[in-house]
Design a protein around this motif. Structure first.
Motif, mmCIF file in Angstrom:
data_model
loop_
_atom_site.group_PDB
_atom_site.id
_atom_site.type_symbol
_atom_site.label_atom_id
_atom_site.label_comp_id
_atom_site.label_asym_id
_atom_site.label_seq_id
_atom_site.Cartn_x
_atom_site.Cartn_y
_atom_site.Cartn_z
ATOM 1 N N GLY A 230 0.826 -1.206 0.000
ATOM 2 C CA GLY A 230 0.000 0.000 0.000
ATOM 3 C C GLY A 230 0.855 1.248 0.000
ATOM 4 O O GLY A 230 1.848 1.338 -0.725
ATOM 5 N N LYS A 231 0.506 2.168 0.859
ATOM 6 C CA LYS A 231 1.157 3.478 0.854
ATOM 7 C C LYS A 231 2.537 3.464 1.504
ATOM 8 O O LYS A 231 3.291 4.414 1.350
ATOM 9 C CB LYS A 231 0.251 4.481 1.598
ATOM 10 C CG LYS A 231 -1.127 4.624 0.944
ATOM 11 C CD LYS A 231 -2.048 5.547 1.725
ATOM 12 C CE LYS A 231 -2.584 4.969 3.022
ATOM 13 N NZ LYS A 231 -3.429 3.768 2.867
ATOM 14 N N ARG A 232 2.820 2.424 2.285
ATOM 15 C CA ARG A 232 4.098 2.332 3.019
ATOM 16 C C ARG A 232 4.283 3.506 3.991
ATOM 17 O O ARG A 232 5.413 4.001 4.182
ATOM 18 C CB ARG A 232 5.309 2.267 2.062
ATOM 19 C CG ARG A 232 5.242 1.238 0.939
ATOM 20 C CD ARG A 232 5.301 -0.176 1.435
ATOM 21 N NE ARG A 232 5.616 -1.124 0.368
ATOM 22 C CZ ARG A 232 5.238 -2.406 0.393
ATOM 23 N NH1 ARG A 232 4.534 -2.889 1.396
ATOM 24 N NH2 ARG A 232 5.576 -3.213 -0.586
ATOM 25 N N ARG B 22 4.017 3.711 7.301
ATOM 26 C CA ARG B 22 4.779 3.471 8.535
ATOM 27 C C ARG B 22 6.286 3.438 8.294
ATOM 28 O O ARG B 22 7.029 4.146 8.992
ATOM 29 C CB ARG B 22 4.264 2.191 9.219
ATOM 30 C CG ARG B 22 2.822 2.356 9.696
ATOM 31 C CD ARG B 22 2.091 1.015 9.848
ATOM 32 N NE ARG B 22 0.668 1.187 10.019
ATOM 33 C CZ ARG B 22 -0.179 1.470 9.007
ATOM 34 N NH1 ARG B 22 0.265 1.589 7.778
ATOM 35 N NH2 ARG B 22 -1.463 1.636 9.240
ATOM 36 N N HIS C 184 2.911 -4.656 9.802
ATOM 37 C CA HIS C 184 1.669 -4.082 9.256
ATOM 38 C C HIS C 184 1.015 -5.077 8.287
ATOM 39 O O HIS C 184 -0.195 -5.330 8.355
ATOM 40 C CB HIS C 184 2.016 -2.768 8.550
ATOM 41 C CG HIS C 184 0.910 -2.174 7.746
ATOM 42 N ND1 HIS C 184 -0.284 -1.774 8.306
ATOM 43 C CD2 HIS C 184 0.801 -1.905 6.407
ATOM 44 C CE1 HIS C 184 -1.077 -1.285 7.347
ATOM 45 N NE2 HIS C 184 -0.443 -1.358 6.192
ATOM 46 N N LEU D 191 -2.742 -6.853 8.604
ATOM 47 C CA LEU D 191 -3.822 -6.730 7.624
ATOM 48 C C LEU D 191 -4.321 -8.100 7.153
ATOM 49 O O LEU D 191 -5.527 -8.309 6.995
ATOM 50 C CB LEU D 191 -3.371 -5.890 6.424
ATOM 51 C CG LEU D 191 -3.047 -4.422 6.715
ATOM 52 C CD1 LEU D 191 -2.679 -3.694 5.425
ATOM 53 C CD2 LEU D 191 -4.200 -3.712 7.408
ATOM 54 N N ARG E 175 -8.633 -6.370 -0.401
ATOM 55 C CA ARG E 175 -7.652 -5.505 0.260
ATOM 56 C C ARG E 175 -6.904 -4.786 -0.853
ATOM 57 O O ARG E 175 -6.370 -5.422 -1.741
ATOM 58 C CB ARG E 175 -6.728 -6.361 1.129
ATOM 59 C CG ARG E 175 -5.460 -5.740 1.649
ATOM 60 C CD ARG E 175 -5.612 -4.725 2.753
ATOM 61 N NE ARG E 175 -6.393 -5.136 3.893
ATOM 62 C CZ ARG E 175 -6.813 -4.258 4.835
ATOM 63 N NH1 ARG E 175 -6.488 -2.973 4.756
ATOM 64 N NH2 ARG E 175 -7.558 -4.678 5.840
ATOM 65 N N ARG E 176 -6.891 -3.484 -0.811
ATOM 66 C CA ARG E 176 -6.241 -2.678 -1.862
ATOM 67 C C ARG E 176 -6.771 -3.056 -3.253
ATOM 68 O O ARG E 176 -6.012 -3.124 -4.226
ATOM 69 C CB ARG E 176 -4.721 -2.848 -1.825
ATOM 70 C CG ARG E 176 -4.109 -2.493 -0.474
ATOM 71 C CD ARG E 176 -2.688 -3.003 -0.359
ATOM 72 N NE ARG E 176 -2.077 -2.691 0.919
ATOM 73 C CZ ARG E 176 -1.236 -3.502 1.558
ATOM 74 N NH1 ARG E 176 -0.896 -4.660 1.046
ATOM 75 N NH2 ARG E 176 -0.720 -3.137 2.709
ATOM 76 N N THR F 161 -4.139 0.696 15.972
ATOM 77 C CA THR F 161 -3.507 1.418 14.864
ATOM 78 C C THR F 161 -2.426 2.389 15.350
ATOM 79 O O THR F 161 -1.349 2.473 14.787
ATOM 80 C CB THR F 161 -4.579 2.225 14.094
ATOM 81 O OG1 THR F 161 -5.537 1.300 13.597
ATOM 82 C CG2 THR F 161 -3.980 3.010 12.944
ATOM 83 N N PHE G 135 -4.899 8.873 12.053
ATOM 84 C CA PHE G 135 -4.870 7.927 10.930
ATOM 85 C C PHE G 135 -6.116 7.039 10.918
ATOM 86 O O PHE G 135 -6.757 6.851 9.881
ATOM 87 C CB PHE G 135 -3.608 7.064 11.015
ATOM 88 C CG PHE G 135 -3.322 6.318 9.753
ATOM 89 C CD1 PHE G 135 -2.519 6.873 8.778
ATOM 90 C CD2 PHE G 135 -3.858 5.059 9.528
ATOM 91 C CE1 PHE G 135 -2.271 6.200 7.587
ATOM 92 C CE2 PHE G 135 -3.614 4.374 8.355
ATOM 93 C CZ PHE G 135 -2.812 4.944 7.379
ATOM 94 N N GLN G 136 -6.475 6.510 12.093
ATOM 95 C CA GLN G 136 -7.630 5.609 12.133
ATOM 96 C C GLN G 136 -8.937 6.384 11.940
ATOM 97 O O GLN G 136 -9.856 5.916 11.267
ATOM 98 C CB GLN G 136 -7.659 4.815 13.446
ATOM 99 C CG GLN G 136 -8.765 3.773 13.499
ATOM 100 C CD GLN G 136 -8.588 2.647 12.474
ATOM 101 O OE1 GLN G 136 -7.503 2.075 12.345
ATOM 102 N NE2 GLN G 136 -9.642 2.326 11.730
ATOM 103 N N ASP H 121 -9.255 7.034 8.321
ATOM 104 C CA ASP H 121 -9.617 5.803 7.610
ATOM 105 C C ASP H 121 -11.104 5.501 7.787
ATOM 106 O O ASP H 121 -11.788 5.108 6.833
ATOM 107 C CB ASP H 121 -8.760 4.652 8.152
ATOM 108 C CG ASP H 121 -8.855 3.400 7.299
ATOM 109 O OD1 ASP H 121 -8.255 3.391 6.209
ATOM 110 O OD2 ASP H 121 -9.534 2.443 7.712
HETATM 111 C C1 IPE Z 1 -4.825 0.298 6.815
HETATM 112 O O1 IPE Z 1 -3.594 0.937 6.871
HETATM 113 C C2 IPE Z 1 -5.210 -0.188 8.160
HETATM 114 C C3 IPE Z 1 -5.420 0.866 9.151
HETATM 115 C C4 IPE Z 1 -4.695 0.964 10.190
HETATM 116 C C5 IPE Z 1 -6.513 1.805 8.990
HETATM 117 P P1 IPE Z 1 -2.971 1.672 5.607
HETATM 118 O O2 IPE Z 1 -3.964 2.655 5.079
HETATM 119 O O3 IPE Z 1 -1.633 2.211 5.971
HETATM 120 O O4 IPE Z 1 -2.824 0.483 4.567
HETATM 121 P P2 IPE Z 1 -1.945 0.355 3.246
HETATM 122 O O5 IPE Z 1 -0.753 -0.456 3.618
HETATM 123 O O6 IPE Z 1 -1.576 1.724 2.748
HETATM 124 O O7 IPE Z 1 -2.840 -0.384 2.284
#
Ligand code: IPE
Ligand code: IPE
Ligand code: MG
Ligand code: MG
Length: 315
Positions: free
Chosen positions: A51-53, A55, A84, A88, A102-103, A190, A226-227, A230
């Protein structure tokens, strides 16, 4: 931010470049291309294309803010991304959120079956600590600091952090919950991993106690933000990439900020958390522009549905 750095800093380019660095290192650490066993393919499926990387990029950006060499940050950045990815895969399992996508792609258990997905998650979590406790790190960091950082990371993703938060999240399904509980679930499931991603970078760089405290407050605020972001995006039926929401959480009546407090209060809280993030970064001036823009990106993608240009943040 002053106008000079605003014109110079291109977050999209930065994210792209840093994600490329992380991807190449992950590829090297997970060099299972020649392996035919299904478990290796399942592990790589959870990590690539990814995903976005966010972290690992936070680990790099924080470490670089305090003067660490990128090379020395990479094992830590990759370890948090491996964790991470594990979280997921497990989060999507039928026993938890029961998500098929997922994605935008089928979840690991849909492709490999539940047993292999479960084990791929176990493998990723374990490999993260194998990486940090091995020669990749010990060749440049002394045993005492490595042990301290591993201890901190395992604490953040264990019962007091991610796993405990996921357990509370599960228990809270379809229940009446208050905001304090929602915040505590978010902080653990999260926030803890995001905060520790930042703290690892700072500590590899040798940040002093005052700076570590300050950047940890930034991490706490960003983790909760972040959460909430989301969940706002999920509530709007959107993901960061503008895709349809993939989560089954709405049907499961999960404990989310928008569900408990309403969308406008969730946005107000997100705005407040972003202000806290920016306040904690202010003393670092232009050196913290990447972190600052990252925080704005995390929040504004949910505050403004059309916010795809993070440099033009206006709160
Ligand atoms: C998704 O995290 C899970 C949550 C903590 C909300 P990300 O939004 O960082 O997921 P990716 O890795 O970019 O898909
Ligand atoms: C995020 O889970 C937290 C972890 C995976 C530890 P969520 O269930 O809130 O996030 P998405 O919507 O599946 O990415
Ligand atoms: Mg979940
Ligand atoms: Mg989920």
């Amino acid at each position: 931010m002053n106008s000079e750095s605003q014109t110079k800093f291109d977050l999209i380019e930065y994210l792209h470049r840093q994600a490329g660095v992380v991807d190449r290192a992950l590829d090297r650490y997970l060099d299972y291309a020649a392996e035919r066993e299904t478990i290796f393919r399942a592990v790589r499926y959870g990590v690539f294309p990814g995903g976005k990387r966010i972290r690992p990029i936070l680990t790099l950006a924080t470490g670089e803010l305090f003067g660490a060499a990128q090379q020395n940050l990479l094992p830590f950045a990759c370890a948090v991304e491996l964790i991470h990815a594990y979280s997921l895969i497990h989060d999507d399992l039928p026993a938890l959120d029961d998500d098929d996508l997922r994605r935008g792609e089928p979840t690991a258990h849909k492709v490999f079956g539940e047993g292999t997905a479960l084990l791929a998650g176990d493998g990723l979590l374990t490999e993260a600590f194998h990486l940090l406790s091995g020669p990749e790190v010990s060749r440049y960091i002394g045993p005492e600091l490595v042990l301290k950082l591993i201890h901190e990371l395992s604490g953040a993703v264990g019962l007091a952090g991610l796993v405990g938060g996921q357990a509370l999240d599960l228990e809270a399904e379809n229940k009446v919950v208050d905001l304090a509980l929602v915040e505590s679930i978010h902080a653990r499931k999260t926030g803890a991993l995001i905060r520790v991603s930042i703290r690892l970078g700072a500590q590899v760089a040798g940040a002093d106690a005052a700076n570590l405290d300050r950047i940890s407050r930034f991490g706490t605020a960003l983790g909760l933000a972040f959460q909430i972001a989301d969940d706002i995006l999920d509530g709007l039926g959107e993901t960061a990439a503008g895709e349809r929401a993939e989560s089954a959480r709405l049907e499961l009546k999960k404990a989310t900020y928008p569900a408990v407090a309403g969308m406008s209060q969730a946005r107000a809280k997100l705005t407040e958390l972003l202000q806290t993030c920016l306040h904690e970064l202010a003393p670092y001036g232009g050196a913290a522009v990447p972190l600052r823009e990252l925080a704005c990106y995390v929040a504004t993608r949910a505050l403004h549905q059309d916010a795809s240009l993070p440099s033009e943040v206006k709160i």
